[in-house]
Every structure is written in structure tokens, then in C-alpha cells.
Design a protein around this motif. Structure first.
Motif, PDB file in Angstrom:
ATOM      1  N   THR A  53       0.808  -1.227   0.000  1.00 49.76           N
ATOM      2  CA  THR A  53       0.000   0.000   0.000  1.00 49.76           C
ATOM      3  C   THR A  53       0.838   1.274   0.000  1.00 49.76           C
ATOM      4  O   THR A  53       0.345   2.338  -0.337  1.00 49.76           O
ATOM      5  N   GLU A  54       2.105   1.162   0.394  1.00 55.82           N
ATOM      6  CA  GLU A  54       2.951   2.346   0.471  1.00 55.82           C
ATOM      7  C   GLU A  54       4.410   1.960   0.311  1.00 55.82           C
ATOM      8  O   GLU A  54       4.864   0.986   0.916  1.00 55.82           O
ATOM      9  N   PHE A  55       5.122   2.705  -0.515  1.00 54.64           N
ATOM     10  CA  PHE A  55       6.557   2.531  -0.722  1.00 54.64           C
ATOM     11  C   PHE A  55       7.274   3.631   0.054  1.00 54.64           C
ATOM     12  O   PHE A  55       6.921   4.798  -0.073  1.00 54.64           O
ATOM     13  N   ARG A  56       8.281   3.244   0.829  1.00 50.04           N
ATOM     14  CA  ARG A  56       8.982   4.212   1.674  1.00 50.04           C
ATOM     15  C   ARG A  56      10.475   4.188   1.363  1.00 50.04           C
ATOM     16  O   ARG A  56      11.052   3.133   1.125  1.00 50.04           O
ATOM     17  N   VAL A  57      11.080   5.369   1.379  1.00 51.74           N
ATOM     18  CA  VAL A  57      12.525   5.480   1.162  1.00 51.74           C
ATOM     19  C   VAL A  57      13.145   6.362   2.237  1.00 51.74           C
ATOM     20  O   VAL A  57      12.530   7.308   2.712  1.00 51.74           O
ATOM     21  N   ASN A  58      14.349   6.000   2.611  1.00 52.60           N
ATOM     22  CA  ASN A  58      15.182   6.793   3.498  1.00 52.60           C
ATOM     23  C   ASN A  58      16.314   7.303   2.618  1.00 52.60           C
ATOM     24  O   ASN A  58      17.064   6.509   2.052  1.00 52.60           O
ATOM     25  N   LEU A  59      16.429   8.617   2.478  1.00 50.88           N
ATOM     26  CA  LEU A  59      17.361   9.221   1.523  1.00 50.88           C
ATOM     27  C   LEU A  59      18.387  10.103   2.209  1.00 50.88           C
ATOM     28  O   LEU A  59      18.103  10.717   3.237  1.00 50.88           O
ATOM     29  N   LYS A  60      19.548  10.208   1.573  1.00 49.19           N
ATOM     30  CA  LYS A  60      20.525  11.232   1.948  1.00 49.19           C
ATOM     31  C   LYS A  60      20.635  12.162   0.740  1.00 49.19           C
ATOM     32  O   LYS A  60      20.918  11.726  -0.366  1.00 49.19           O
ATOM     33  N   ILE A  61      20.382  13.433   0.991  1.00 49.76           N
ATOM     34  CA  ILE A  61      20.461  14.447  -0.070  1.00 49.76           C
ATOM     35  C   ILE A  61      21.700  15.308   0.169  1.00 49.76           C
ATOM     36  O   ILE A  61      21.917  15.796   1.286  1.00 49.76           O
TER      37      ILE A  61
END
Length: 66
Positions: A53-61
Motif C-alpha cells: 500500500t505504500e513505498f517508503r525510502v530513506n534518503l541522503k540528499i
């Protein structure tokens, strides 16, 4: 000499991990200038009734400081 800063943010999408990443960069660009790269550190998904139901990402910008 360029000075770069890295921040960590979380984002989600009901469509895909790619969409979650694009939304994160778009939102971050409202307040950050000179974004140079994004590193997808972690991916996860929420599942309800055997469906994602939901795609999640942990990002470094990474962005360049003025």
C-alpha cells in the motif's frame, strides 16, 4: 572550493520507490538550493491485506552551500 552538506529525509508514495524519491527531491528543492545528488539508503513497504500500500525510502540528499 565547494562545501557540501548531507541531510537525511524520509519519503513515501503509494505508486513506487522511484516516485517517493522524486517527491522527496522535489519537496526538498523548495527550501534547499544546489542539490547535487541523492543516495537511497533504505527502502521499505507497508503491506495491508497482502497488498503493498505504500513505498517508503530513506534518503541522503547532498547539496552545495553558498
Amino acid at each position: 572550493m565547494a562545501v557540501l552538506k548531507v541531510i537525511e529525509i524520509l519519503s513515501s508514495s503509494s505508486v513506487s520507490w522511484e516516485d517517493a524519491t522524486k517527491k522527496a527531491v522535489s519537496k526538498a528543492s523548495n527550501t534547499l538550493k544546489n542539490i547535487r545528488s541523492v543516495y537511497v539508503q533504505e527502502q521499505s513497504a507497508a503491506v495491508v491485506d497482502d497488498e503493498v500500500t505504500e513505498f517508503r525510502v530513506n534518503l541522503k540528499i547532498t547539496f552545495e552551500l553558498d
